[in-house]
Motif scaffolding. Structure first.
Motif, short mmCIF file in Angstrom:
data_model
loop_
_atom_site.label_atom_id
_atom_site.label_comp_id
_atom_site.label_asym_id
_atom_site.label_seq_id
_atom_site.Cartn_x
_atom_site.Cartn_y
_atom_site.Cartn_z
N ARG A 23 43.80 38.64 29.08
CA ARG A 23 43.56 37.30 28.52
C ARG A 23 42.31 36.65 29.13
O ARG A 23 41.53 36.03 28.42
N ARG A 26 39.31 38.29 27.60
CA ARG A 26 39.17 37.81 26.21
C ARG A 26 38.62 36.39 26.18
O ARG A 26 37.69 36.10 25.44
N ASP A 27 39.18 35.52 26.99
CA ASP A 27 38.80 34.11 26.97
C ASP A 27 37.42 33.85 27.57
O ASP A 27 36.85 32.80 27.35
N SER A 36 44.42 46.01 25.68
CA SER A 36 45.37 45.49 26.67
C SER A 36 45.95 46.64 27.48
O SER A 36 46.20 46.51 28.69
N ASP A 84 39.46 32.41 35.41
CA ASP A 84 40.05 31.52 34.43
C ASP A 84 39.24 30.23 34.35
O ASP A 84 38.73 29.74 35.37
#
Length: 168
Positions: A23, A26-27, A36, A84
């Motif tokens: 994730r 991807r982000d 994945s 993140d």
């Protein structure tokens, strides 16, 4: 580690972290996104040469994946670095990279960076400066080598030899 990172724990990834790493990649909207499944395998097979930062709840908020090159056992190839969005701008990527290099003690590191990825360019340039290491750049894979159509070239960053402690 900065005060903003004091509540973070940095350790090896576990298989259960694979989905969170996928994730974050991807982000990022910058990294090439692998399947994945590949992140699950990476967390299993290359945990010793990778690092994950966890928040106060144990959730991954950043990672560095890497592997030791089979034909150059003193070289750690850094595959991907992601943080993140909620933890960016605090030096976490540099902390992860420094910690991974301290743990694995390679003679040099390599990574590839797509031209225009200024965050990665700055990360690895400042890493070389902190470690008093030479930084060399060369095109590793030119655009014509990619079978899936037009692709930016991948520039190899080779940093080394590495000292055992970063410069102040």
């Amino acid at each position: 580690m900065t005060a903003a990172q004091a509540d973070l724990q940095i350790d090896r990834p576990a298989v259960a972290d694979g989905a969170a790493l996928w994730r974050m990649a991807r982000d990022s909207k910058v990294l090439d996104l692998n399947s994945s499944y590949s992140y699950l395998l990476w967390c299993r097979d290359f945990a010793a040469t990778s690092a994950v930062a966890r928040d106060e709840h144990g959730e991954p908020v950043g990672f560095v994946t890497g592997y030791v090159r089979p034909d150059r056992p003193g070289t750690l190839l850094v595959w991907q670095v992601a943080v993140d969005e909620t933890h960016r701008g605090r030096g976490l990527a540099a902390t992860l990279l420094d910690g991974l290099v301290a743990r694995t003690a390679p003679e040099q590191i390599e990574t590839t960076i797509t031209p225009g990825n200024t965050a990665s360019e700055r990360l690895f340039t400042s890493f070389a400066e902190r470690h008093g290491a030479r930084l060399e750049r060369e095109v590793l894979f030119d655009t014509g080598l990619f079978p899936d159509g037009p692709h930016d070239p991948e520039v190899l960053y080779r940093i080394g030899p590495l000292s055992r402690t970063p410069a102040a």
